[in-house]
Motif scaffolding. Sequence first.
Motif, PDB file in Angstrom:
ATOM      1  N   GLU A 154       0.434  -1.248   0.617  1.00 20.76           N
ATOM      2  CA  GLU A 154       0.185  -0.628  -0.212  1.00 20.76           C
ATOM      3  C   GLU A 154       1.034   1.258  -0.156  1.00 20.76           C
ATOM      4  N   THR A 155       0.496   2.081  -0.192  1.00 18.04           N
ATOM      5  CA  THR A 155       1.030   4.059  -0.599  1.00 18.04           C
ATOM      6  C   THR A 155       0.723   4.679   0.203  1.00 18.04           C
ATOM      7  N   VAL A 156       1.248   5.024   1.244  1.00 15.93           N
ATOM      8  CA  VAL A 156       0.691   5.984   2.088  1.00 15.93           C
ATOM      9  C   VAL A 156       1.094   7.464   1.488  1.00 15.93           C
ATOM     10  N   HIS A 157       0.101   8.641   1.457  1.00 14.74           N
ATOM     11  CA  HIS A 157       1.012   9.869   1.186  1.00 14.74           C
ATOM     12  C   HIS A 157      -0.060  11.503   2.593  1.00 14.74           C
ATOM     13  N   ILE A 158       1.419  11.348   2.978  1.00 16.79           N
ATOM     14  CA  ILE A 158       0.487  12.228   3.432  1.00 16.79           C
ATOM     15  C   ILE A 158       0.533  14.601   3.574  1.00 16.79           C
ATOM     16  N   ASP A 159      -0.370  14.384   3.206  1.00 17.20           N
ATOM     17  CA  ASP A 159      -0.740  15.630   3.462  1.00 17.20           C
ATOM     18  C   ASP A 159      -0.746  16.863   4.753  1.00 17.20           C
ATOM     19  N   PHE A 160       0.225  17.852   5.198  1.00 16.26           N
ATOM     20  CA  PHE A 160       1.020  17.671   6.392  1.00 16.26           C
ATOM     21  C   PHE A 160       0.467  19.258   7.026  1.00 16.26           C
ATOM     22  N   ASP A 161       0.149  20.401   5.731  1.00 18.97           N
ATOM     23  CA  ASP A 161      -1.376  21.459   6.012  1.00 18.97           C
ATOM     24  C   ASP A 161      -2.002  21.197   6.470  1.00 18.97           C
ATOM     25  N   THR A 162      -3.080  19.940   5.564  1.00 20.31           N
ATOM     26  CA  THR A 162      -4.421  19.464   5.863  1.00 20.31           C
ATOM     27  C   THR A 162      -4.509  18.560   7.431  1.00 20.31           C
ATOM     28  N   TRP A 163      -3.349  17.997   7.596  1.00 21.77           N
ATOM     29  CA  TRP A 163      -3.625  16.795   8.965  1.00 21.77           C
ATOM     30  C   TRP A 163      -4.153  15.700   8.140  1.00 21.77           C
ATOM     31  N   THR A 164      -3.616  15.137   6.728  1.00 25.66           N
ATOM     32  CA  THR A 164      -4.783  14.085   6.221  1.00 25.66           C
ATOM     33  C   THR A 164      -3.536  13.401   5.499  1.00 25.66           C
ATOM     34  N   VAL A 165      -3.743  11.812   5.696  1.00 22.80           N
ATOM     35  CA  VAL A 165      -3.453  10.724   5.316  1.00 22.80           C
ATOM     36  C   VAL A 165      -3.915  10.069   4.388  1.00 22.80           C
ATOM     37  N   GLU A 186      10.458  17.704  11.902  1.00 24.14           N
ATOM     38  CA  GLU A 186      11.464  17.597  11.755  1.00 24.14           C
ATOM     39  C   GLU A 186      12.525  16.898  11.162  1.00 24.14           C
ATOM     40  N   ASP A 187      12.953  15.385  11.637  1.00 25.16           N
ATOM     41  CA  ASP A 187      12.874  14.015  10.577  1.00 25.16           C
ATOM     42  C   ASP A 187      12.136  13.537  10.221  1.00 25.16           C
ATOM     43  N   MET A 188      11.019  14.215   8.972  1.00 23.67           N
ATOM     44  CA  MET A 188      10.398  13.014   8.042  1.00 23.67           C
ATOM     45  C   MET A 188      11.535  13.911   7.269  1.00 23.67           C
ATOM     46  N   THR A 189      11.257  12.874   5.729  1.00 22.61           N
ATOM     47  CA  THR A 189      11.803  13.390   4.831  1.00 22.61           C
ATOM     48  C   THR A 189      11.579  13.494   3.564  1.00 22.61           C
ATOM     49  N   THR A 190       9.689  13.413   3.576  1.00 18.02           N
ATOM     50  CA  THR A 190       9.469  13.096   2.468  1.00 18.02           C
ATOM     51  C   THR A 190       7.760  12.741   2.403  1.00 18.02           C
ATOM     52  N   ASP A 191       7.003  13.114   2.055  1.00 18.65           N
ATOM     53  CA  ASP A 191       5.538  12.341   2.193  1.00 18.65           C
ATOM     54  C   ASP A 191       5.007  11.460   1.717  1.00 18.65           C
ATOM     55  N   THR A 192       5.695  10.775   0.940  1.00 17.57           N
ATOM     56  CA  THR A 192       5.052   9.318  -0.036  1.00 17.57           C
ATOM     57  C   THR A 192       5.287   8.271   0.253  1.00 17.57           C
ATOM     58  N   PHE A 193       5.127   7.108   1.067  1.00 20.58           N
ATOM     59  CA  PHE A 193       5.650   5.925   0.848  1.00 20.58           C
ATOM     60  C   PHE A 193       4.998   4.510   0.723  1.00 20.58           C
ATOM     61  N   THR A 194       5.522   3.687  -0.128  1.00 21.84           N
ATOM     62  CA  THR A 194       5.359   2.931   0.041  1.00 21.84           C
ATOM     63  C   THR A 194       5.287   1.690   0.903  1.00 21.84           C
ATOM     64  N   VAL A 195       5.121   0.880   1.009  1.00 22.95           N
ATOM     65  CA  VAL A 195       5.146  -0.264   2.555  1.00 22.95           C
ATOM     66  C   VAL A 195       5.920  -1.315   1.128  1.00 22.95           C
ATOM     67  N   PRO A 196       6.767  -1.553   2.142  1.00 25.93           N
ATOM     68  CA  PRO A 196       7.945  -2.894   1.241  1.00 25.93           C
ATOM     69  C   PRO A 196       7.219  -4.688   1.648  1.00 25.93           C
ATOM     70  N   GLU A 197       7.163  -5.944   1.369  1.00 21.43           N
ATOM     71  CA  GLU A 197       6.411  -6.924   1.604  1.00 21.43           C
ATOM     72  C   GLU A 197       6.744  -6.761   3.499  1.00 21.43           C
ATOM     73  N   GLY A 198       6.066  -8.113   3.989  1.00 19.66           N
ATOM     74  CA  GLY A 198       6.588  -8.127   5.227  1.00 19.66           C
ATOM     75  C   GLY A 198       6.646  -7.173   6.313  1.00 19.66           C
ATOM     76  N   CYS A 199       5.443  -5.879   5.850  1.00 22.00           N
ATOM     77  CA  CYS A 199       6.496  -4.783   7.088  1.00 22.00           C
ATOM     78  C   CYS A 199       4.942  -3.662   6.614  1.00 22.00           C
ATOM     79  N   TYR A 200       5.018  -3.317   7.796  1.00 20.16           N
ATOM     80  CA  TYR A 200       3.860  -2.470   7.886  1.00 20.16           C
ATOM     81  C   TYR A 200       4.399  -1.228   8.039  1.00 20.16           C
ATOM     82  N   PHE A 201       3.251   0.349   7.607  1.00 19.13           N
ATOM     83  CA  PHE A 201       3.781   1.817   7.817  1.00 19.13           C
ATOM     84  C   PHE A 201       2.615   2.044   9.635  1.00 19.13           C
TER      85      PHE A 201
END
Length: 118
Positions: free
Chosen positions: A27-38, A60-75
Amino acid sequence: DVVVVDKQDGYYAEELIIKRIIAMEGETVHIDFDTWTVTVDGKVLDEPYIKREYGPMDREDMTTDTFTVPEGCYFVMGDNRNGSTDSRSDLVGFVKESEILGHAVFRLFPVDSIGVIE
């Protein structure tokens, strides 16, 4: 699900953390930091449980707003988004299935939220 995680390496290798599963493998997660929407795979999550603060959902420790979860893992993410180190950060990253010890079913703190976790 709210899960208890035992990270096997990295920053949290010495302690348990409790986080909410947001997405599963593939699954792909996208985060809109301004609207607090996941968004997961194009669907906006209904998250009445998050602690929302004024300003953007940012750390400060976030470097992206879009993540694709690899096999065998969770976000995973914490409910206190601006005070939570979770899969958005390399300090936690994706959680392997083998790192999940169990599901949290009851909350003791904060006191005004004591009860069964839904």
